[in-house]
Design an enzyme around this catalytic site. Structure first.
Site, mmCIF file in Angstrom:
data_model
loop_
_atom_site.group_PDB
_atom_site.id
_atom_site.type_symbol
_atom_site.label_atom_id
_atom_site.label_comp_id
_atom_site.label_asym_id
_atom_site.label_seq_id
_atom_site.Cartn_x
_atom_site.Cartn_y
_atom_site.Cartn_z
ATOM 1 N N TYR B 33 0.809 -1.372 -0.259
ATOM 2 C CA TYR B 33 0.072 0.182 0.051
ATOM 3 C C TYR B 33 0.859 1.131 0.059
ATOM 4 C CZ TYR B 33 0.975 0.897 4.933
ATOM 5 O OH TYR B 33 1.510 1.042 6.108
ATOM 6 N N LYS B 149 6.774 -1.956 2.175
ATOM 7 C CA LYS B 149 5.358 -1.201 2.402
ATOM 8 C C LYS B 149 4.199 -2.372 2.576
ATOM 9 C CE LYS B 149 3.209 3.106 3.323
ATOM 10 N NZ LYS B 149 3.816 3.484 4.730
ATOM 11 N N GLU B 182 11.663 2.540 14.514
ATOM 12 C CA GLU B 182 10.765 3.449 14.073
ATOM 13 C C GLU B 182 9.474 3.607 14.990
ATOM 14 O OE1 GLU B 182 9.473 2.723 9.728
ATOM 15 O OE2 GLU B 182 9.965 0.720 10.047
ATOM 16 N N LEU B 207 11.249 1.467 7.242
ATOM 17 C CA LEU B 207 10.405 1.564 6.072
ATOM 18 C C LEU B 207 11.193 2.939 5.409
ATOM 19 C CD1 LEU B 207 8.066 0.734 4.391
ATOM 20 C CD2 LEU B 207 7.006 2.896 5.275
#
Lengths: 301, 301
Positions: B33, B149, B182, B207
């Site tokens: 996505y 992702k 993250e 990411l």
């Protein structure tokens, strides 16, 4: 015959069974599932599957949308409507549908419940088991909570696909410490030279396999010695036997890992004995006569 | 106004937009996505989002179903039909629909393409940024390929939810080595006493955030010193400033981690400067006049 699915209270042709694009399993892998073997029309180990399902829901804090009795009826009805005698029934429950937001949706959001059934060919699985299968190892890349049976299965997908493309039947995950955790969709076992039957503890980065638990009961009853501990890939390569357990294949002997034969390269006596024990044990629930007498596959609101 | 979604070539009311229960994102989290910011009707950083999308698809070996131009048109059309001036547009592509089997479906299976758009309240985000947010840390439990992702987001869901229930705005993942990787849906940064702006390298279990990359460009252009390296939670607790970056919030100052104030407990000058830079930079694509002149939200086959 068109296949039938259960979805949120209705039985529909599979082609009409759909979930909103804001379902949390579609957006976030926020759901759990079970696959239960169907043998001669009966569910195998239903109680253990429902117990594990309840644990999965609890761990993710998804409210159980139905009682065990209602779920059992749905599973049987899906099996019956798909006329599955031997195969499996699949159940998935998600956190429901809500505007995309990582946080849980509002309390009271209804979980999504979906079930389907598939026929399999027991003779083909028997032939596969008689020949034994070859596996390849892949690095353990999964998240930390593989003890919960969630639909967060992308690493399992990639592992299985890599194995097939390498001409193998399945993949075994090996962690950074060199230990076998489990197969892409099965638990992994070895039989040592000391006649120990070894599999990783279920609280140790592996799924609490229902067939694994059933097999453990059989071991005790048949004088075989179970040791629940991690084992390394090196130990597996030097083992007398190796095998995998799952609801869909029961016991599947592994005769080759990463191109190296295990034992004499043929299914060993313990693996064969355990497969026979599991396959010949009586179906653990009575065949289902049908909650409804009609055999139509129409929509029931 | 009913919200509109794009799904496999059609624009539908969101309430009618559904995917088959055998879609691989629903069953296996087998999809990717993008979330792209919409500002004054224009897509922000579209090219970088499409480039990252292409990488995600390549890594999972999902054939790109549409060219960048077609995807860009779909995103704009979804934004227009939902009358979103400020907000975000969401795009998801899955490996398509096939009978449940871990292995990839047959070659030629059409990927599923879904897009929706949401309005946000820029003033509310500005207020949040002006106050700064509090985060809590959670153990890093995600799979090894968070650089892709994918919709395999269950650990992110659980982290965000745990933070909210603890009265915090978000969660930061901390790995076994004590390093911050993250946030639940953002990249994490600190500003050190030596005026270094630090974030983990994008190939290191984090990411490849688009806003992260854009910010890196801004740093160079504004005389700020970027250091891409891992940093520990201890270092973050002692940092002068901390902040997060994402497409939906740009730069969001973090003023408290696990109950301990960062710096003087208020958004610091570097975080504020960087937020202003990002928010005031010109929209990086022209507003969309509409491929179609009508504003109906009807079905287009």
């Amino acid at each position: 015959m068109a296949r039938i699915a259960y979805i949120n209270g209705r039985y529909l042709p599979l082609s009409m069974a759909a979930v909103p694009i804001e379902d949390r399993a579609f957006l976030f892998a926020d759901g759990v599932y079970e696959v239960c073997e169907v043998r001669e029309g009966a569910l195998i180990d239903e109680e253990r599957h429902l117990k594990r399902l309840a644990r999965s829901l609890r761990e993710l804090r998804i409210a159980a949308p139905l009682g065990d009795g209602a779920i059992g009826t749905i599973l049987r009805e899906v099996v019956r409507r798909n006329r599955v005698r031997d195969g499996m029934v699949y159940l998935q429950i998600t956190r429901g549908v809500a505007k995309r937001n990582h946080a849980f949706p509002a309390a009271g959001t209804a979980p999504t419940v979906v079930a389907t059934a598939y026929a399999s060919d027991p003779a083909a699985i028997d032939r596969k088991a008689a020949a034994g299968i070859s596996v390849m190892t892949v690095p353990e890349t999964r998240w930390a909570r593989v003890d919960i049976k969630t639909v967060s299965l992308l690493p399992n997908v990639l592992a299985r696909q890599a194995a097939l493309e390498a001409g193998k039947s399945d993949a075994w995950f090996v962690n950074a410490a060199g230990e076998v955790t489990e197969a892409a969709a099965s638990n992994a076992w070895i039989v040592t030279g000391g006649a120990e039957v070894v599999t990783a503890p279920a609280d140790d980065g592996v799924l609490r396999g229902v067939t694994r638990m059933v097999l453990i009961d059989h071991l005790a009853a048949n004088g075989l010695r179970l040791v629940e501990r991690r084992f390394s890939l090196d130990e597996a390569l030097g083992a007398k036997e190796a095998f995998m357990t799952s609801a869909t294949s029961a016991v599947l002997p592994v005769v080759n890992i990463d191109g190296r034969p295990i034992g004499d390269g043929k299914p060993g006596p313990v693996s064969r004995q355990l497969r026979t024990l599991l396959r010949s044990s009586p179906a653990r629930s009575a065949p289902y006569a049908g909650a409804l007498r009609d055999t139509r596959s129409d929509v029931i609101p």
